[in-house]
Design a protein around this motif. Structure first.
Motif, mmCIF file in Angstrom:
data_model
loop_
_atom_site.group_PDB
_atom_site.id
_atom_site.type_symbol
_atom_site.label_atom_id
_atom_site.label_comp_id
_atom_site.label_asym_id
_atom_site.label_seq_id
_atom_site.Cartn_x
_atom_site.Cartn_y
_atom_site.Cartn_z
ATOM 1 N N SER A 130 12.658 8.484 2.356
ATOM 2 C CA SER A 130 13.036 9.824 2.786
ATOM 3 C C SER A 130 12.326 10.250 4.067
ATOM 4 C CB SER A 130 12.728 10.840 1.686
ATOM 5 O OG SER A 130 12.980 12.156 2.163
ATOM 6 N N LEU A 160 13.124 17.258 -2.794
ATOM 7 C CA LEU A 160 13.932 16.829 -3.936
ATOM 8 C C LEU A 160 15.386 16.611 -3.522
ATOM 9 C CD1 LEU A 160 14.161 16.233 -6.955
ATOM 10 C CD2 LEU A 160 14.556 18.687 -7.333
ATOM 11 N N ILE A 191 15.599 13.292 -1.783
ATOM 12 C CA ILE A 191 15.449 12.194 -2.745
ATOM 13 C C ILE A 191 16.748 11.985 -3.523
ATOM 14 C CG2 ILE A 191 14.324 11.539 -4.915
ATOM 15 C CD1 ILE A 191 11.752 12.816 -3.805
ATOM 16 N N GLU A 192 17.286 13.067 -4.046
ATOM 17 C CA GLU A 192 18.485 12.960 -4.877
ATOM 18 C C GLU A 192 19.703 12.551 -4.060
ATOM 19 O OE1 GLU A 192 18.611 16.735 -6.879
ATOM 20 O OE2 GLU A 192 17.338 16.017 -8.526
ATOM 21 N N GLU A 213 19.323 8.797 -3.465
ATOM 22 C CA GLU A 213 19.581 8.065 -4.704
ATOM 23 C C GLU A 213 21.077 8.056 -5.034
ATOM 24 O OE1 GLU A 213 17.763 7.784 -9.226
ATOM 25 O OE2 GLU A 213 17.743 9.727 -8.199
ATOM 26 N N ARG A 214 21.733 9.171 -4.821
ATOM 27 C CA ARG A 214 23.161 9.262 -5.140
ATOM 28 C C ARG A 214 23.992 8.332 -4.262
ATOM 29 N NH1 ARG A 214 23.210 14.241 -4.842
ATOM 30 N NH2 ARG A 214 24.112 14.633 -2.783
ATOM 31 N N ARG A 239 19.408 3.985 -5.552
ATOM 32 C CA ARG A 239 17.986 3.798 -5.845
ATOM 33 C C ARG A 239 17.182 4.977 -5.300
ATOM 34 N NH1 ARG A 239 14.381 -1.729 -4.909
ATOM 35 N NH2 ARG A 239 12.958 -1.324 -6.643
ATOM 36 N N ARG A 240 16.243 5.443 -6.102
ATOM 37 C CA ARG A 240 15.400 6.561 -5.701
ATOM 38 C C ARG A 240 14.398 6.093 -4.643
ATOM 39 N NH1 ARG A 240 15.228 11.278 -8.525
ATOM 40 N NH2 ARG A 240 13.409 12.656 -8.293
ATOM 41 N N TYR A 293 7.913 8.333 1.878
ATOM 42 C CA TYR A 293 8.230 9.599 2.548
ATOM 43 C C TYR A 293 7.562 9.647 3.916
ATOM 44 C CZ TYR A 293 9.106 14.620 3.092
ATOM 45 O OH TYR A 293 9.549 15.846 3.534
ATOM 46 N N GLY A 296 7.762 11.581 -7.841
ATOM 47 C CA GLY A 296 7.911 10.156 -8.141
ATOM 48 C C GLY A 296 7.656 9.213 -6.996
#
Length: 315
Positions: free
Chosen positions: A118, A140, A143-144, A147-148, A152-153, A157, A176
């Motif tokens: 990120s 967040l 991150i999301e 991942e979407r 993978r998350r 950073y 995380g």
């Protein structure tokens, strides 16, 4: 950590280079090498931030915007082909908005099993002035979104445009994350102290080898930039015989991929990858390996240094 009257970042202790537990990378490698392409999205007219203007010229900043658009249209393809040639999987410092603006770039990187970490949402929206809740929501969201779109998350950073708050790394660890690229204090991974006690490290990400710093700030010629990369490698490779080092070259697809600059970068990659005992990896791979094999020994050695008040010489 309190934001009032601080002497240092509070994220790490003094830990001299000399005398640390020895690091050996996979297959006996002495140096872990990773390339971090910054693939970013800049808005032509972003929301105003009172602490930082996104463009040096008045709106519309057509020149600044369009060269960055060139990076995503042309430069990325050029750099990707070059990294393919030398068997290097990029670790992308990703503006998460790119997932929706340029999904074709995400698809090409996924095909090559590149890493995504990120870099915020837009590189024209800064952490400065955000409340903790607002910054947490931004991190967040990035991150999301990653991942979407990638499956993978993200593990790492880098704050958007290197904008930080006193709690940036704490928030990422709580969500995380396992490594940060926002600290430039070492040539080896180092454990970080975050408020939640999570296992998190700083992974070397060099400002000095960053092509934007080289070309825009230091205003050096491509040939000199290539020489700097090779000189950096030579020193870290030599020191890595004693204990494994990390070298990162952060790039931007609108900088290093310009036609007159690419040759110097290619010569540097050819030079580095021609050496034995170099682990060409991603940021996540280096971070996970260090956490598994060296993190706890590092913490114990740091505790020893702090207890003894030692101030050993740096090598």
């Amino acid at each position: 950590m309190s934001s009032a009257t601080r002497e240092d970042t509070g994220y790490y202790d003094y830990w001299p280079y000399e005398g640390r537990p020895r690091i050996v990378w996979p297959n006996g490698a002495r140096l872990a090498f990773w390339v971090a392409p910054n693939i970013e999205f800049y808005e032509l007219d972003p929301p105003a931030n009172p602490q930082r203007a996104p463009w040096p010229q008045p709106y519309p900043a057509v020149a600044g915007y369009s060269i960055r658009d060139y990076g995503n249209r042309v430069g990325h393809m050029r750099q990707m082909a070059l990294l393919d040639k030398y068997g290097i999987r990029g670790s992308i410092s990703l503006s998460a908005a790119l997932c929706e603006h340029h999904p074709e770039i995400i698809a090409m990187c996924r095909e090559r099993d590149w890493e995504f970490f990120s870099h915020g949402i837009y590189n024209t929206r800064y952490t400065y002035g955000m409340s903790e809740a607002e910054e947490r929501a931004m991190i967040l969201d990035s991150i999301e979104t990653i991942e979407r779109h990638t499956g993978r998350r993200p593990a790492g950073y880098l704050a958007p445009a290197l904008s930080h708050s006193p709690v940036t790394l704490d928030l990422f660890a709580e969500l995380g994350g396992i490594y940060s690229c926002d600290l430039f204090h070492d040539d080896q991974p180092t454990p970080l102290r975050v408020r939640g006690g999570q296992r998190m490290i700083s992974l070397p990400y060099s400002l000095e080898m960053n092509d934007t710093i080289a070309y825009v700030v230091n205003k050096i010629a491509p040939r000199q930039y290539g020489r700097n990369i090779r000189d950096c490698f030579d020193r870290l490779y030599a020191e890595g015989e004693r204990s494994g080092t990390v070298m990162c070259v952060p790039t931007h697809n609108y900088q290093v991929s310009c036609p007159h600059r690419l040759k110097a970068f290619e010569e540097s990659l050819d030079y580095i990858t021609s050496h034995p005992d170099v682990w060409v990896a991603t940021g996540r791979e280096i971070a996970e390996y260090y956490l598994e094999h060296y993190h706890d020994a590092a913490l114990a050695d740091i505790a020893r240094i702090q207890k003894g008040g030692a101030h050993g010489a740096r090598r």
